[in-house]
Design a protein around this motif. Sequence first.
Motif, PDB file in Angstrom:
ATOM      1  N   GLN A   1       0.850  -1.187   0.000  1.00 12.88           N
ATOM      2  CA  GLN A   1       0.000   0.000   0.000  1.00 12.88           C
ATOM      3  C   GLN A   1       0.886   1.238   0.000  1.00 12.88           C
ATOM      4  OE1 GLN A   1      -2.942   0.070   3.073  1.00 12.88           O
ATOM      5  NE2 GLN A   1      -3.681   2.096   2.538  1.00 12.88           N
ATOM      6  N   ILE A   2       0.543   2.200  -0.902  1.00  9.16           N
ATOM      7  CA  ILE A   2       1.332   3.428  -0.992  1.00  9.16           C
ATOM      8  C   ILE A   2       0.562   4.641  -0.479  1.00  9.16           C
ATOM      9  CG2 ILE A   2       2.822   2.638  -2.838  1.00  9.16           C
ATOM     10  CD1 ILE A   2       1.062   4.184  -4.816  1.00  9.16           C
ATOM     11  N   GLY A   3      -0.719   4.471  -0.174  1.00  7.48           N
ATOM     12  CA  GLY A   3      -1.502   5.591   0.326  1.00  7.48           C
ATOM     13  C   GLY A   3      -2.984   5.343   0.175  1.00  7.48           C
ATOM     14  N   VAL A   4      -3.757   6.423   0.266  1.00  9.61           N
ATOM     15  CA  VAL A   4      -5.209   6.352   0.096  1.00  9.61           C
ATOM     16  C   VAL A   4      -5.632   7.476  -0.841  1.00  9.61           C
ATOM     17  CG1 VAL A   4      -5.666   5.256   2.324  1.00  9.61           C
ATOM     18  CG2 VAL A   4      -5.615   7.734   2.166  1.00  9.61           C
ATOM     19  N   ASP A   5      -6.780   7.276  -1.526  1.00  8.50           N
ATOM     20  CA  ASP A   5      -7.303   8.340  -2.392  1.00  8.50           C
ATOM     21  C   ASP A   5      -8.142   9.314  -1.548  1.00  8.50           C
ATOM     22  OD1 ASP A   5      -9.675   6.968  -1.975  1.00  8.50           O
ATOM     23  OD2 ASP A   5     -10.019   6.494  -4.077  1.00  8.50           O
ATOM     24  N   VAL A   6      -8.771  10.287  -2.190  1.00  7.33           N
ATOM     25  CA  VAL A   6      -9.511  11.329  -1.456  1.00  7.33           C
ATOM     26  C   VAL A   6     -10.712  10.782  -0.692  1.00  7.33           C
ATOM     27  CG1 VAL A   6      -8.766  13.220  -2.928  1.00  7.33           C
ATOM     28  CG2 VAL A   6     -10.819  11.965  -3.525  1.00  7.33           C
ATOM     29  N   LEU A   7     -11.232   9.621  -1.112  1.00  4.22           N
ATOM     30  CA  LEU A   7     -12.365   9.011  -0.413  1.00  4.22           C
ATOM     31  C   LEU A   7     -11.928   8.045   0.689  1.00  4.22           C
ATOM     32  CD1 LEU A   7     -14.713   8.310  -3.457  1.00  4.22           C
ATOM     33  CD2 LEU A   7     -14.823  10.202  -1.830  1.00  4.22           C
ATOM     34  N   GLY A   8     -10.622   7.825   0.832  1.00  6.02           N
ATOM     35  CA  GLY A   8     -10.118   6.938   1.880  1.00  6.02           C
ATOM     36  C   GLY A   8      -9.899   5.510   1.444  1.00  6.02           C
ATOM     37  N   PHE A   9     -10.084   5.198   0.145  1.00  2.00           N
ATOM     38  CA  PHE A   9      -9.831   3.836  -0.339  1.00  2.00           C
ATOM     39  C   PHE A   9      -8.331   3.628  -0.546  1.00  2.00           C
ATOM     40  CE2 PHE A   9     -14.215   4.579  -1.866  1.00  2.00           C
ATOM     41  CZ  PHE A   9     -14.829   3.497  -1.247  1.00  2.00           C
ATOM     42  N   PRO A  10      -7.827   2.440  -0.228  1.00  2.00           N
ATOM     43  CA  PRO A  10      -6.385   2.207  -0.349  1.00  2.00           C
ATOM     44  C   PRO A  10      -5.916   2.159  -1.806  1.00  2.00           C
ATOM     45  CG  PRO A  10      -7.499   0.211   0.360  1.00  2.00           C
ATOM     46  CD  PRO A  10      -8.524   1.290   0.340  1.00  2.00           C
ATOM     47  N   ILE A  11      -4.675   2.606  -2.024  1.00  2.00           N
ATOM     48  CA  ILE A  11      -4.012   2.532  -3.321  1.00  2.00           C
ATOM     49  C   ILE A  11      -2.797   1.635  -3.141  1.00  2.00           C
ATOM     50  CG2 ILE A  11      -2.818   3.825  -5.115  1.00  2.00           C
ATOM     51  CD1 ILE A  11      -4.442   6.282  -4.259  1.00  2.00           C
ATOM     52  N   TYR A  12      -2.674   0.636  -4.016  1.00  2.00           N
ATOM     53  CA  TYR A  12      -1.583  -0.324  -3.925  1.00  2.00           C
ATOM     54  C   TYR A  12      -0.667  -0.200  -5.126  1.00  2.00           C
ATOM     55  CZ  TYR A  12      -4.408  -2.630  -0.361  1.00  2.00           C
ATOM     56  OH  TYR A  12      -5.130  -2.901   0.762  1.00  2.00           O
ATOM     57  N   PHE A  13       0.619  -0.479  -4.904  1.00  2.00           N
ATOM     58  CA  PHE A  13       1.605  -0.570  -5.970  1.00  2.00           C
ATOM     59  C   PHE A  13       1.935  -2.043  -6.121  1.00  2.00           C
ATOM     60  CE2 PHE A  13       5.735   0.478  -8.019  1.00  2.00           C
ATOM     61  CZ  PHE A  13       5.237   1.343  -8.965  1.00  2.00           C
ATOM     62  N   ARG A  14       1.900  -2.568  -7.349  1.00  2.00           N
ATOM     63  CA  ARG A  14       2.083  -3.996  -7.583  1.00  2.00           C
ATOM     64  C   ARG A  14       3.233  -4.231  -8.549  1.00  2.00           C
ATOM     65  NH1 ARG A  14      -2.616  -8.214  -9.092  1.00  2.00           N
ATOM     66  NH2 ARG A  14      -1.291  -9.964  -9.586  1.00  2.00           N
ATOM     67  N   HIS A  15       4.118  -5.168  -8.200  1.00  2.00           N
ATOM     68  CA  HIS A  15       5.217  -5.597  -9.057  1.00  2.00           C
ATOM     69  C   HIS A  15       5.003  -7.068  -9.408  1.00  2.00           C
ATOM     70  CE1 HIS A  15       7.768  -2.085  -8.158  1.00  2.00           C
ATOM     71  NE2 HIS A  15       7.346  -2.215  -6.907  1.00  2.00           N
ATOM     72  N   GLU A  16       5.027  -7.388 -10.689  1.00  2.00           N
ATOM     73  CA  GLU A  16       5.032  -8.777 -11.140  1.00  2.00           C
ATOM     74  C   GLU A  16       6.428  -9.042 -11.685  1.00  2.00           C
ATOM     75  OE1 GLU A  16       1.735 -10.014 -13.641  1.00  2.00           O
ATOM     76  OE2 GLU A  16       0.640  -8.245 -12.968  1.00  2.00           O
ATOM     77  N   ILE A  17       7.133 -10.003 -11.096  1.00  2.00           N
ATOM     78  CA  ILE A  17       8.537 -10.253 -11.426  1.00  2.00           C
ATOM     79  C   ILE A  17       8.655 -11.636 -12.059  1.00  2.00           C
ATOM     80  CG2 ILE A  17      10.868 -10.415 -10.492  1.00  2.00           C
ATOM     81  CD1 ILE A  17       9.779  -8.671  -8.123  1.00  2.00           C
ATOM     82  N   TYR A  18       9.269 -11.667 -13.249  1.00  2.00           N
ATOM     83  CA  TYR A  18       9.487 -12.917 -13.979  1.00  2.00           C
ATOM     84  C   TYR A  18      10.964 -13.080 -14.256  1.00  2.00           C
ATOM     85  CZ  TYR A  18       4.493 -12.330 -14.823  1.00  2.00           C
ATOM     86  OH  TYR A  18       3.147 -12.154 -14.666  1.00  2.00           O
ATOM     87  N   LYS A  19      11.492 -14.294 -14.050  1.00  2.00           N
ATOM     88  CA  LYS A  19      12.891 -14.601 -14.327  1.00  2.00           C
ATOM     89  C   LYS A  19      12.940 -15.747 -15.330  1.00  2.00           C
ATOM     90  CE  LYS A  19      15.542 -14.672 -10.487  1.00  2.00           C
ATOM     91  NZ  LYS A  19      15.916 -15.041  -9.120  1.00  2.00           N
ATOM     92  N   GLY A  20      13.965 -15.759 -16.155  1.00  2.00           N
ATOM     93  CA  GLY A  20      14.093 -16.849 -17.110  1.00  2.00           C
ATOM     94  C   GLY A  20      15.444 -16.864 -17.780  1.00  2.00           C
TER      95      GLY A  20
END
Length: 50
Positions: free
Chosen positions: A6-25
């Motif tokens: 979670q990186i914060g909340v919007d003006v209405l108080g709903f959470p904002i998330y930052f997502r990383h999808e990591i692939y190796k090969g």
Amino acid sequence: MIVEYQIGVDVLGFPIYFRHEIYKGETNQSKFQPKPRKWLKVIQSIIKQH
């Protein structure tokens, strides 16, 4: 691997998330590339939860 935090909340108080999808090969061997090459791919996105 998927990582979310979670990186914060919007003006209405709903959470904002930052997502990383990591692939190796590895790439396949060829006559021009005798050793396989390793690679890493990261996809980033911002998710708002309502």
